[in-house]
Design a protein around this motif. Structure first.
Motif, mmCIF file in Angstrom:
data_model
loop_
_atom_site.group_PDB
_atom_site.id
_atom_site.type_symbol
_atom_site.label_atom_id
_atom_site.label_comp_id
_atom_site.label_asym_id
_atom_site.label_seq_id
_atom_site.Cartn_x
_atom_site.Cartn_y
_atom_site.Cartn_z
ATOM 1 N N LEU A 67 1.282 10.395 -2.050
ATOM 2 C CA LEU A 67 0.367 9.516 -1.322
ATOM 3 C C LEU A 67 -1.069 9.718 -1.801
ATOM 4 O O LEU A 67 -1.833 8.760 -1.939
ATOM 5 C CB LEU A 67 0.469 9.771 0.189
ATOM 6 C CG LEU A 67 1.852 9.482 0.792
ATOM 7 C CD1 LEU A 67 1.857 9.807 2.280
ATOM 8 C CD2 LEU A 67 2.248 8.017 0.592
ATOM 9 N N LEU A 68 -1.397 10.970 -2.091
ATOM 10 C CA LEU A 68 -2.754 11.272 -2.556
ATOM 11 C C LEU A 68 -3.030 10.609 -3.912
ATOM 12 O O LEU A 68 -4.085 10.002 -4.115
ATOM 13 C CB LEU A 68 -2.954 12.791 -2.657
ATOM 14 C CG LEU A 68 -4.364 13.232 -3.027
ATOM 15 C CD1 LEU A 68 -5.348 12.948 -1.894
ATOM 16 C CD2 LEU A 68 -4.402 14.719 -3.372
ATOM 17 N N VAL A 69 -2.062 10.722 -4.845
ATOM 18 C CA VAL A 69 -2.310 10.129 -6.174
ATOM 19 C C VAL A 69 -2.388 8.597 -6.088
ATOM 20 O O VAL A 69 -3.157 7.974 -6.821
ATOM 21 C CB VAL A 69 -1.270 10.557 -7.252
ATOM 22 C CG1 VAL A 69 -1.352 12.021 -7.541
ATOM 23 C CG2 VAL A 69 0.129 10.126 -6.906
ATOM 24 N N ILE A 70 -1.619 8.016 -5.156
ATOM 25 C CA ILE A 70 -1.707 6.555 -4.998
ATOM 26 C C ILE A 70 -3.104 6.178 -4.509
ATOM 27 O O ILE A 70 -3.740 5.242 -4.997
ATOM 28 C CB ILE A 70 -0.616 6.031 -4.034
ATOM 29 C CG1 ILE A 70 0.756 6.113 -4.719
ATOM 30 C CG2 ILE A 70 -0.894 4.598 -3.604
ATOM 31 C CD1 ILE A 70 1.933 5.739 -3.845
ATOM 32 N N LEU A 71 -3.604 6.973 -3.563
ATOM 33 C CA LEU A 71 -4.941 6.708 -3.018
ATOM 34 C C LEU A 71 -6.011 6.907 -4.094
ATOM 35 O O LEU A 71 -6.880 6.051 -4.295
ATOM 36 C CB LEU A 71 -5.196 7.639 -1.824
ATOM 37 C CG LEU A 71 -6.344 7.221 -0.924
ATOM 38 C CD1 LEU A 71 -6.029 5.901 -0.240
ATOM 39 C CD2 LEU A 71 -6.612 8.293 0.124
ATOM 40 N N ALA A 86 -9.851 4.748 -7.921
ATOM 41 C CA ALA A 86 -10.352 4.778 -9.302
ATOM 42 C C ALA A 86 -10.140 3.427 -9.987
ATOM 43 O O ALA A 86 -11.005 2.963 -10.730
ATOM 44 C CB ALA A 86 -9.641 5.878 -10.081
ATOM 45 N N GLY A 87 -8.986 2.801 -9.722
ATOM 46 C CA GLY A 87 -8.701 1.498 -10.341
ATOM 47 C C GLY A 87 -9.707 0.443 -9.913
ATOM 48 O O GLY A 87 -10.219 -0.312 -10.742
ATOM 49 N N VAL A 88 -10.021 0.416 -8.613
ATOM 50 C CA VAL A 88 -10.999 -0.572 -8.131
ATOM 51 C C VAL A 88 -12.382 -0.257 -8.719
ATOM 52 O O VAL A 88 -13.087 -1.147 -9.213
ATOM 53 C CB VAL A 88 -11.068 -0.578 -6.578
ATOM 54 C CG1 VAL A 88 -12.144 -1.528 -6.102
ATOM 55 C CG2 VAL A 88 -9.732 -0.978 -5.981
ATOM 56 N N LEU A 89 -12.747 1.020 -8.702
ATOM 57 C CA LEU A 89 -14.079 1.429 -9.181
ATOM 58 C C LEU A 89 -14.258 1.113 -10.675
ATOM 59 O O LEU A 89 -15.189 0.416 -11.066
ATOM 60 C CB LEU A 89 -14.284 2.933 -8.932
ATOM 61 C CG LEU A 89 -15.530 3.554 -9.557
ATOM 62 C CD1 LEU A 89 -16.793 2.986 -8.918
ATOM 63 C CD2 LEU A 89 -15.538 5.067 -9.381
ATOM 64 N N PHE A 90 -13.323 1.628 -11.506
ATOM 65 C CA PHE A 90 -13.472 1.428 -12.951
ATOM 66 C C PHE A 90 -13.207 -0.026 -13.342
ATOM 67 O O PHE A 90 -13.805 -0.541 -14.272
ATOM 68 C CB PHE A 90 -12.536 2.360 -13.733
ATOM 69 C CG PHE A 90 -12.987 3.789 -13.719
ATOM 70 C CD1 PHE A 90 -14.027 4.204 -14.521
ATOM 71 C CD2 PHE A 90 -12.391 4.722 -12.891
ATOM 72 C CE1 PHE A 90 -14.463 5.522 -14.510
ATOM 73 C CE2 PHE A 90 -12.808 6.043 -12.873
ATOM 74 C CZ PHE A 90 -13.854 6.443 -13.688
ATOM 75 N N GLY A 91 -12.290 -0.665 -12.595
ATOM 76 C CA GLY A 91 -12.001 -2.072 -12.886
ATOM 77 C C GLY A 91 -13.218 -2.946 -12.653
ATOM 78 O O GLY A 91 -13.394 -3.978 -13.298
ATOM 79 N N LEU A 105 3.166 7.184 -10.574
ATOM 80 C CA LEU A 105 2.547 6.467 -9.453
ATOM 81 C C LEU A 105 1.034 6.389 -9.623
ATOM 82 O O LEU A 105 0.411 5.379 -9.276
ATOM 83 C CB LEU A 105 2.899 7.147 -8.122
ATOM 84 C CG LEU A 105 4.367 7.025 -7.686
ATOM 85 C CD1 LEU A 105 4.601 7.782 -6.379
ATOM 86 C CD2 LEU A 105 4.767 5.555 -7.513
ATOM 87 N N LEU A 106 0.447 7.460 -10.161
ATOM 88 C CA LEU A 106 -1.006 7.449 -10.397
ATOM 89 C C LEU A 106 -1.367 6.304 -11.347
ATOM 90 O O LEU A 106 -2.270 5.505 -11.066
ATOM 91 C CB LEU A 106 -1.454 8.791 -10.999
ATOM 92 C CG LEU A 106 -2.914 8.857 -11.440
ATOM 93 C CD1 LEU A 106 -3.858 8.918 -10.238
ATOM 94 C CD2 LEU A 106 -3.183 10.057 -12.337
ATOM 95 N N LEU A 107 -0.619 6.208 -12.452
ATOM 96 C CA LEU A 107 -0.919 5.152 -13.433
ATOM 97 C C LEU A 107 -0.668 3.759 -12.849
ATOM 98 O O LEU A 107 -1.434 2.827 -13.091
ATOM 99 C CB LEU A 107 -0.084 5.344 -14.702
ATOM 100 C CG LEU A 107 -0.458 6.547 -15.565
ATOM 101 C CD1 LEU A 107 0.423 6.594 -16.810
ATOM 102 C CD2 LEU A 107 -1.912 6.509 -15.988
ATOM 103 N N PHE A 122 -5.151 -2.386 -1.249
ATOM 104 C CA PHE A 122 -5.750 -3.132 -0.144
ATOM 105 C C PHE A 122 -6.722 -2.248 0.638
ATOM 106 O O PHE A 122 -7.845 -2.645 0.921
ATOM 107 C CB PHE A 122 -4.659 -3.683 0.786
ATOM 108 C CG PHE A 122 -5.216 -4.417 1.966
ATOM 109 C CD1 PHE A 122 -5.692 -5.717 1.814
ATOM 110 C CD2 PHE A 122 -5.306 -3.819 3.212
ATOM 111 C CE1 PHE A 122 -6.250 -6.399 2.894
ATOM 112 C CE2 PHE A 122 -5.858 -4.491 4.295
ATOM 113 C CZ PHE A 122 -6.324 -5.777 4.142
ATOM 114 N N LEU A 123 -6.259 -1.024 0.945
ATOM 115 C CA LEU A 123 -7.107 -0.130 1.742
ATOM 116 C C LEU A 123 -8.384 0.241 0.988
ATOM 117 O O LEU A 123 -9.488 0.161 1.536
ATOM 118 C CB LEU A 123 -6.340 1.146 2.121
ATOM 119 C CG LEU A 123 -5.179 0.949 3.095
ATOM 120 C CD1 LEU A 123 -4.432 2.260 3.309
ATOM 121 C CD2 LEU A 123 -5.686 0.401 4.433
#
Lengths: 155, 495
Positions: free
Chosen positions: B17-21, B26-31, B59-61, B368-369
């Motif tokens: 759950l932590l790596v998904i978060l 990170a995906g939203v930020l870097f994206g 899951l992280l990727l 989403f979160l």
């Protein structure tokens, strides 16, 4: 530089790679008694031949094309060259004096950020201080994430 | 094991759950950073994933991949600069909404559409993967060789305007992949006597070199023409309920089309978003508003690019063949953990496989979160000046290559490949085709030679089996269509 000259240079480089690769592949095939599909040089020989053929076709196509007469411009070439030299220097220093890794890292970031600062700067001291602070913070983040969290020795 | 029998406690482990978060944030930020793009973000996270167990690593990727598709829409909407090629269609209606002083509404619609798309793609993955894996079990060497070749050829056709140079890129990728030990005889090949190359080139060094380093050079180059970015306004991502109903049709169209397009090798989220946008416009009652700030256009494009992620994972998990360069990086994480993805992993490693399937659905929730909570803050990262961003990306890429193998040699390889990649990128070669061919080189060569081994050297084995024949026809069709469309585009009269 003319685009035609730049592309000819690069395609010739690929051609040389193809020839070298093909020669190495034939080295496996010649004198071998294995079935051709078992031989480790079989697949590479196909790839090398295809590369050679397609690069030659690409060269001919480029030479007859009018678009190739355009200029090949690399904007900001000076900055690209400087950053490339700094990168090579950074990796070199890291490999020879790895115990000073975090210092090289901070200096590398700081130097590249100053090279890339291109707008009219109203306050140079402010820019230097800001970039230096970020360089130190980034080195710290790398230390925390890689060295502490993932136990990867960078030094 | 059936997917309904999956033990969810394995997935709901705090680390997962932590790596998904973390991946979502990170995906939203870097994206959101203009020009960085999904590929660069994925290659930066690839070495980090190596330090985790297989399930959290993948899951992280996936979380990074999924969320960066949404993150890319932030700069499209706020600045009119697409975060990645898959967000170009988003720009058409997203940026006009910002010009009309409703950037928050556009971002809210983008987040809602991305989440719907991500969930639909995830559910398609859950429900279609098992039947597709059962079918894949019936395939043999010739089909695997042809599926790999199909993926490479499809990417080569789509990813560059110069088909010839795209094919050269793919051949170069295959050649780089042959360096190291021969998979059938065990002979060392093309390693110049260096121990570091005994197992071939490092995946991380090649991928980071070709994408991240060449991207950094391109970023420095393009700064010459960059205009200063204007102030990013304050935004809120609260979705007005009145926007929900009119955009539901576009979300449904975009999500289903995106999933379908994603499954097809070589397409990717960029193509999916254009399909989603185009079909939403075709079936809309307000098609004249498209391009002028239409919520339907924005939703159609954004739901499609996120749903394509789930679709693109299907060939990887069921056939072991990635259909796009981004998924090839995810495959890299499998390989770095010593796992060869494919239909057999459903039985050999069910916890990992089903964990990925259900975990992928959770990445949409994570996106989403993080999007809901952090978009107002992250919408300001689009203002980060290039002189701070570029050295940061360069430094993280260098550290990433080193972290994967603790080898300075790999760094020199990555730098050299990056330089070659820069010239390739600027001379009409295809970097995606190069990378996909490199990742698939083992599958393509091994199955090609094993097919001939099984048939006693008879090449007709590639056309005498029904599935093989269909795949050969697909390859011929894709190449033919690509050549015809490029010929038409070239000879189209200029107005």
């Amino acid at each position: 530089m003319n685009r035609r000259i730049a592309e000819t240079g690069f395609l010739t480089f690929l051609l040389a790679v193809g020839v070298f690769y093909l020669v190495e592949s034939w080295g496996f095939l010649s004198g071998s008694e294995q079935e051709f599909y078992i031989n480790p040089g079989f697949f590479p020989a196909i790839l090398g031949s295809l590369l050679f053929l397609l690069v030659v076709v690409s060269l001919i196509k480029m030479w007859v094309s009018s678009e190739a007469k355009e200029k090949f411009v690399v904007e900001n070439f000076r900055k690209i060259a400087l950053v490339s030299v700094l990168t090579v220097l950074y990796i070199g220093l890291w490999s020879f004096f790895s115990e000073l890794y975090y210092m090289w890292t901070g200096l590398f970031y700081f130097a590249v950020s100053l090279i890339l600062a291109e707008r009219e700067v109203t306050s140079i001291p402010r820019l230097v201080i800001r970039n230096a602070v970020i360089a130190v913070m980034l080195s710290l983040v790398i230390y925390l994430v890689f060295e502490l969290l993932f136990s990867i020795r960078m030094t | 094991m059936d997917f309904l029998q999956f033990d969810f406690s394995a997935l709901l482990d705090p680390v997962n759950l932590l790596v998904i978060l973390v991946g979502s944030v990170a995906g939203v930020l870097f994206g959101a950073l203009p020009g960085v793009g999904t590929m660069v973000i994925l290659v930066i996270f690839l070495p980090i994933s190596f330090m985790l167990e297989p399930l959290p690593a993948i899951l992280l990727l996936l979380a990074v991949y999924q969320s960066s598709e949404y993150g890319g829409s932030i700069s499209s909407i706020m600045l009119g600069i697409p975060g990645s090629p898959s967000n170009v269609a988003t720009l058409l209606d997203g940026y006009p909404m910002t010009k009309k002083n409703t950037p928050g509404r556009a971002l809210a619609l983008s987040l809602y559409a991305s989440t719907i798309g991500g969930l639909v793609g995830g559910l398609a993955l859950v429900f279609l993967s098992q039947p597709m894996a059962s079918f894949a079990m019936r395939l043999s060497y010739p089909e695997y060789f042809l599926v790999g070749s199909l993926g490479v050829m499809a990417v080569a056709v789509i990813s560059s305007n110069d088909f010839l140079r795209s094919v050269i890129s793919a051949i170069l990728g295959l050649m780089v992949g042959t360096v190291g030990m021969d998979l059938i005889t065990g002979d060392p090949r093309f390693n110049a006597g260096r121990m570091e190359l005994f197992d071939g080139f490092s995946l991380v060094a090649i991928i980071i070199g070709i994408f991240a380093f060449s991207e950094v050079i391109t970023m420095i180059r393009e700064r010459a023409n960059a205009e200063p970015q204007r102030e990013a306004p304050q935004v809120s991502t609260k979705l007005p309920m009145k926007d929900l109903k009119p955009t539901m049709k576009a979300a449904a169209i975009g999500s289903s089309v995106g999933t379908g397009v994603g499954i097809f090798p070589g397409t990717g989220s960029g193509t999916a978003s254009w399909f989603g946008y185009g079909l939403s416009k075709k079936f809309s009652k307000n098609s004249e508003k498209f391009g002028h700030g239409s919520p339907e256009g924005l939703v159609g494009a954004e739901s499609a690019n996120n749903s394509s992620v789930g679709g693109a994972l299907l060939p990887l998990l069921t056939l072991g063949v990635p259909g796009s360069p981004a998924v090839a990086i995810v495959m890299g994480a499998f390989l770095m953990h010593g796992i060869v993805p494919g239909p057999h992993t459903f039985t050999s490693d069910p916890i990992l496989t089903y964990g990925i399937l259900f975990g992928f659905v959770l990445t949409s929730v994570g996106m989403f979160l993080s999007g809901k909570l952090l978009t107002p803050m992250f919408s300001r990262v689009v203002k980060i000046p290039g002189e701070l961003l570029v050295p940061g990306v360069l430094l993280i890429a260098i550290v990433g290559v080193y972290a994967a193998d603790a080898s300075i040699f790999e760094l020199w390889v990555a730098i050299t490949i990056g330089l070659i990649g820069f010239f390739m990128r600027n001379m009409g070669f295809s970097l995606p085709a190069f990378v996909l061919a490199f990742v698939l080189s083992g599958i393509i060569e091994e199955n090609f030679r094993r097919s001939l081994l099984a048939s006693g050297g008879d090449f007709s084995v590639f056309v005498t089996r029904p599935v093989s024949l269909v795949l050969v026809l697909l390859i011929v069709g894709i190449v033919g269509l690509g050549l015809v469309s490029k010929y038409r585009a070239k000879n189209k009269p200029k107005v």
